[in-house]
Enzyme design. Sequence first.
Site, mmCIF file in Angstrom:
data_model
loop_
_atom_site.group_PDB
_atom_site.id
_atom_site.type_symbol
_atom_site.label_atom_id
_atom_site.label_comp_id
_atom_site.label_asym_id
_atom_site.label_seq_id
_atom_site.Cartn_x
_atom_site.Cartn_y
_atom_site.Cartn_z
ATOM 1 N N ALA A 66 1.291 5.768 0.201
ATOM 2 C CA ALA A 66 -0.162 5.877 0.342
ATOM 3 C C ALA A 66 -0.830 6.836 -0.664
ATOM 4 C CB ALA A 66 -0.489 6.263 1.783
ATOM 5 N N ARG A 106 -3.904 -3.503 -1.715
ATOM 6 C CA ARG A 106 -3.116 -3.303 -0.500
ATOM 7 C C ARG A 106 -4.076 -2.797 0.596
ATOM 8 N NH1 ARG A 106 2.530 -0.651 -0.966
ATOM 9 N NH2 ARG A 106 2.766 -1.969 0.887
ATOM 10 N N ASP A 130 0.291 5.889 6.598
ATOM 11 C CA ASP A 130 -0.615 5.136 5.728
ATOM 12 C C ASP A 130 -2.058 5.199 6.207
ATOM 13 O OD1 ASP A 130 2.192 3.818 5.269
ATOM 14 O OD2 ASP A 130 0.930 3.455 3.508
ATOM 15 N N ASN A 186 2.395 3.366 9.783
ATOM 16 C CA ASN A 186 3.363 3.744 8.745
ATOM 17 C C ASN A 186 4.298 2.552 8.563
ATOM 18 O OD1 ASN A 186 4.409 5.733 6.869
ATOM 19 N ND2 ASN A 186 6.194 5.868 8.201
HETATM 20 O O1 MRU Z 1 4.918 -0.237 1.439
HETATM 21 P P1 MRU Z 1 4.998 1.184 0.960
HETATM 22 O O2 MRU Z 1 6.288 1.507 0.282
HETATM 23 O O3 MRU Z 1 3.778 1.571 0.137
HETATM 24 O O4 MRU Z 1 4.946 2.026 2.298
HETATM 25 C C1 MRU Z 1 5.037 3.418 2.218
HETATM 26 C C2 MRU Z 1 5.030 4.088 3.536
HETATM 27 O O5 MRU Z 1 4.939 3.480 4.572
HETATM 28 C C3 MRU Z 1 5.037 5.578 3.516
HETATM 29 O O6 MRU Z 1 5.723 6.100 4.603
HETATM 30 C C4 MRU Z 1 3.578 6.065 3.568
HETATM 31 O O7 MRU Z 1 2.819 5.430 2.584
HETATM 32 C C5 MRU Z 1 3.472 7.519 3.404
HETATM 33 S S1 MRU Z 1 3.866 8.018 1.762
HETATM 34 C C6 MRU Z 1 3.724 9.688 1.699
#
Ligand code: MRU
Length: 356
Positions: free
Chosen positions: A49, A90, A240, A250
């Site tokens: 995120a 996204r 997220d 998340n």
């Molecule tokens: O699909 P992604 O890899 O972007 O998902 C990431 C996550 O779910 C992380 O846990 C979240 O973004 C926190 S990152 C500090």
Amino acid sequence: MYVAQPIEWTDAGVVMLDQRRLPAEEIRYTYTDYREVAKAIREMVIRGAPAIGVAAAMGYALGVLHSPAKSVDELRAELPVIREALAQTRPTAVDLFWALERMSSKFAALDAARASLAAIRAEMVAEAHRVHLEKKATDEAIGKFGAEFMPSEGLVMTQCNAGALATAGIGTALGVIRVAFAMGKKLHVLVPETRPYLQGARLTAWELMKGGIPLTLITDNMVGHFLKTGNVKAIVTGADRVAANGDTANKIGTYQIAVLARENNVPFYIAAPISTFDLTIASGEDIPIEQRSAEEVTHIQGVRIAPDVPAAHPAFDVTPARYITGIVTERGVARGPYTESLRDLAAPQPALSTAG
Ligand code: MRU
């Protein structure tokens, strides 16, 4: 301690480490067009995120810097197109929209002050830099607040990758683990592989190994077993999007970890910047969940592992607030009832506190 750099602003353009190729290869691309940055976010060259937020800010700045506009009026007319291209990448991580809003507000302030086109280009690049620097400072502060909740020794668990790769700083959840480890806490991290995209196996395992932090990789279906028998002292994951009542989106699989944590009396913490709060939505029911392609489930790294059948890939799930022991932010820790504690933490404050 080694800290990965997933994104950097350079004179040649925005340089990104291709996270799809890790850990096998460290390949970097240089982007000069905001549309390339949007594509990179959508296709997960960069993910996580806060890192997506930094990428969106830099993409916006690239759009302004290389715009063919010959006047501020022409640039103003082009900005919604730039913003929309980056917004349509996204849907779940709210940091993306936070960063776009921040860049739009900066432009509005410069526009209102009748800044020249050249000054606007320079200032928008500087603003993207500030977003990146602030993310680094935010991670450090989260790390300090969160380290206190890590045991002095023993097993901790995380999920997905909330490390440097995901934030462009030291990480949120992994930042907490890093700071605790640097303080001398003898942690050993259980890393679920995080199917289907394998952020745990490919990215978190790689980051911890490079940082010299002991770990054991497990498959996702071992989580219950280890929480029941493994003497896990704490769990910390990223987020997220955090709704006003504390419900937290998340990576898919986080919800089942939180429920199993409660069943086994293991504290479950979220580590996330305040930019990940979305206080405009009352509960997690309103968080949009990204649906990714079935192919990411039926294939691993391009190799088919299932017959040609329908497959589902919701990329995130929502953990109800009641399973969350605390939400660690750069301004301190929110505890239930979250509606009040999150609102208090998010209230405008004069400066970032890094006291811990
Ligand atoms: O699909 P992604 O890899 O972007 O998902 C990431 C996550 O779910 C992380 O846990 C979240 O973004 C926190 S990152 C500090």
